[in-house]
Design a protein around this motif. Structure first.
Motif, PDB file in Angstrom:
ATOM      1  N   GLY A   1      17.186   3.240  -1.479  1.00 59.15           N
ATOM      2  CA  GLY A   1      17.297   4.687  -1.601  1.00 59.15           C
ATOM      3  C   GLY A   1      16.229   5.276  -2.508  1.00 59.15           C
ATOM      4  N   ALA A   2      15.935   4.607  -3.618  1.00 63.39           N
ATOM      5  CA  ALA A   2      14.933   5.113  -4.554  1.00 63.39           C
ATOM      6  C   ALA A   2      13.535   5.107  -3.942  1.00 63.39           C
ATOM      7  CB  ALA A   2      14.959   4.277  -5.835  1.00 63.39           C
ATOM      8  N   LEU A   3      13.216   4.054  -3.192  1.00 63.90           N
ATOM      9  CA  LEU A   3      11.903   3.989  -2.544  1.00 63.90           C
ATOM     10  C   LEU A   3      11.746   5.109  -1.515  1.00 63.90           C
ATOM     11  CD1 LEU A   3      11.633   0.127  -2.128  1.00 63.90           C
ATOM     12  CD2 LEU A   3      10.036   1.559  -3.419  1.00 63.90           C
ATOM     13  N   LEU A   4      12.794   5.358  -0.746  1.00 63.84           N
ATOM     14  CA  LEU A   4      12.733   6.424   0.259  1.00 63.84           C
ATOM     15  C   LEU A   4      12.627   7.795  -0.404  1.00 63.84           C
ATOM     16  CD1 LEU A   4      15.423   5.053   2.718  1.00 63.84           C
ATOM     17  CD2 LEU A   4      12.955   5.203   3.159  1.00 63.84           C
ATOM     18  N   ALA A   5      13.322   7.986  -1.527  1.00 60.71           N
ATOM     19  CA  ALA A   5      13.296   9.276  -2.228  1.00 60.71           C
ATOM     20  C   ALA A   5      11.910   9.610  -2.750  1.00 60.71           C
ATOM     21  CB  ALA A   5      14.308   9.264  -3.369  1.00 60.71           C
ATOM     22  N   ASP A   6      11.089   8.579  -2.993  1.00 62.28           N
ATOM     23  CA  ASP A   6       9.743   8.798  -3.507  1.00 62.28           C
ATOM     24  C   ASP A   6       8.726   9.089  -2.411  1.00 62.28           C
ATOM     25  OD1 ASP A   6      10.396   8.558  -6.162  1.00 62.28           O
ATOM     26  OD2 ASP A   6       9.896   6.422  -6.293  1.00 62.28           O
ATOM     27  N   MET A   7       9.163   9.022  -1.130  1.00 60.49           N
ATOM     28  CA  MET A   7       8.246   9.246  -0.018  1.00 60.49           C
ATOM     29  C   MET A   7       8.360  10.682   0.481  1.00 60.49           C
ATOM     30  SD  MET A   7       8.649   5.727   2.210  1.00 60.49           S
ATOM     31  CE  MET A   7       8.219   4.128   1.492  1.00 60.49           C
ATOM     32  N   ALA A   8       7.207  11.306   0.704  1.00 62.90           N
ATOM     33  CA  ALA A   8       7.203  12.688   1.174  1.00 62.90           C
ATOM     34  C   ALA A   8       7.689  12.792   2.613  1.00 62.90           C
ATOM     35  CB  ALA A   8       5.795  13.274   1.050  1.00 62.90           C
ATOM     36  N   SER A   9       7.314  11.821   3.430  1.00 65.29           N
ATOM     37  CA  SER A   9       7.675  11.852   4.846  1.00 65.29           C
ATOM     38  C   SER A   9       8.028  10.435   5.301  1.00 65.29           C
ATOM     39  CB  SER A   9       6.510  12.406   5.669  1.00 65.29           C
ATOM     40  OG  SER A   9       6.862  12.554   7.019  1.00 65.29           O
ATOM     41  N   PRO A  10       9.200   9.946   4.907  1.00 64.22           N
ATOM     42  CA  PRO A  10       9.514   8.529   5.103  1.00 64.22           C
ATOM     43  C   PRO A  10       9.813   8.154   6.553  1.00 64.22           C
ATOM     44  CG  PRO A  10      11.398   9.663   4.159  1.00 64.22           C
ATOM     45  CD  PRO A  10      10.266  10.654   4.177  1.00 64.22           C
TER      46      PRO A  10
ATOM     47  N   GLY B   1       0.822  -1.207   0.000  1.00 65.49           N
ATOM     48  CA  GLY B   1       0.000   0.000   0.000  1.00 65.49           C
ATOM     49  C   GLY B   1       0.852   1.252   0.000  1.00 65.49           C
ATOM     50  N   PRO B   2       0.210   2.430   0.060  1.00 67.05           N
ATOM     51  CA  PRO B   2       0.898   3.702  -0.174  1.00 67.05           C
ATOM     52  C   PRO B   2       1.471   4.394   1.059  1.00 67.05           C
ATOM     53  CG  PRO B   2      -1.465   4.081  -0.089  1.00 67.05           C
ATOM     54  CD  PRO B   2      -1.269   2.598   0.108  1.00 67.05           C
ATOM     55  N   LEU B   3       1.315   3.813   2.245  1.00 63.67           N
ATOM     56  CA  LEU B   3       1.806   4.493   3.442  1.00 63.67           C
ATOM     57  C   LEU B   3       3.301   4.775   3.337  1.00 63.67           C
ATOM     58  CD1 LEU B   3       1.073   5.416   6.417  1.00 63.67           C
ATOM     59  CD2 LEU B   3       1.921   3.173   7.129  1.00 63.67           C
TER      60      LEU B   3
END
Length: 238
Positions: free
Chosen positions: A119-128, A11-13
């Motif tokens: 790193g790429a997944l974290l970069a796509d998160m607004a508030s990781p 999911g998107p969380l």
């Protein structure tokens, strides 16, 4: 799925579950020179981590990234120049196939793609927020006198913010919690040092006792306990 990692899209969380040692996979072209039975041992895999991480991804509605090869092939939770990156011994067992192995090739094939994906997944998160999931053996063959009674350990380096939130919650849930136990996150925290602490991203590092998450009932129990704790940490820190 690649050989370097498996991604679970729950999911998107903005919460990323990271499990460095979730697999005991050894690619067909790599011969470690060990008894295949050892691949089910703690030296090869963090027992229970893949299952608990998958349950948590679905429960929380978030993404999980699981290391795709055994820690005996390459240890994804080690710095690029760490001595244990390509182990030749582990808990008293020799890993003879690694003695002449090409470290650079394994780094390019497994270590770099895994960490690039994190790193790429974290970069796509607004508030990781990161939940790092490991497990530990209650008994070391090389040090049988060492006692490891904790149900779960919480590890961190300089950033202990989530630890301070999580430890009392886990104790209330009935677990015996080790703070920087069975070992210190100041020594064994490479993935979180790289992706969390170096970038100011809050995280919770957990180590579950393997005999408690070796079956489906234990995995479900720990996922149900850890999930609300991870959400509480995220809501206060991310």
């Amino acid at each position: 799925m690649t050989q370097a990692f498996t991604r679970i899209d729950g999911g998107p969380l903005d919460l990323l579950i990271v499990a460095d040692h979730a697999s005991n996979h050894v690619p067909a072209d790599i011969d470690l020179g060990i008894d295949p039975a050892l691949l089910d041992d703690h030296i090869a895999i963090d027992i229970g981590v893949a299952e608990v991480s998958a349950l948590l991804a679905q429960q929380l509605g978030c993404t999980a990234i699981l290391g795709g090869v055994s820690r005996l092939v390459i240890d994804l939770n080690r710095e690029d120049d760490a001595p244990g990156l390509l182990p030749v011994m582990s808990d008293g067992h020799a890993i003879p196939g690694n003695r002449g192995a090409d470290l650079a090739e394994r780094m390019i094939r497994f270590h770099h793609p895994y960490h690039h994906a994190v790193g790429a997944l974290l970069a796509d998160m607004a508030s990781p927020f990161i939940l790092s999931v490991h497990s530990f053996t209650p008994r070391l063959a090389s040090d049988p006198a060492q006692k490891r009674p904790w149900d779960i350990g919480i590890l961190y380096n300089a950033d202990d913010r989530a630890a301070r939130i999580a430890i009392p919650m886990l104790e209330v849930a009935g677990l015996m919690v080790g703070d920087q136990l069975p070992y210190s996150g100041r020594l064994l925290n490479a993935t979180m040092n790289r992706h969390a602490e170096a970038n100011g991203i809050p995280y919770l590092g957990i180590e579950m006792r393997q005999d408690l998450v070796s079956d489906a009932a234990g995995q479900k129990r720990f996922a149900e306990i850890i999930g609300p704790v991870a959400l509480a940490c995220r809501s206060r820190l991310a």
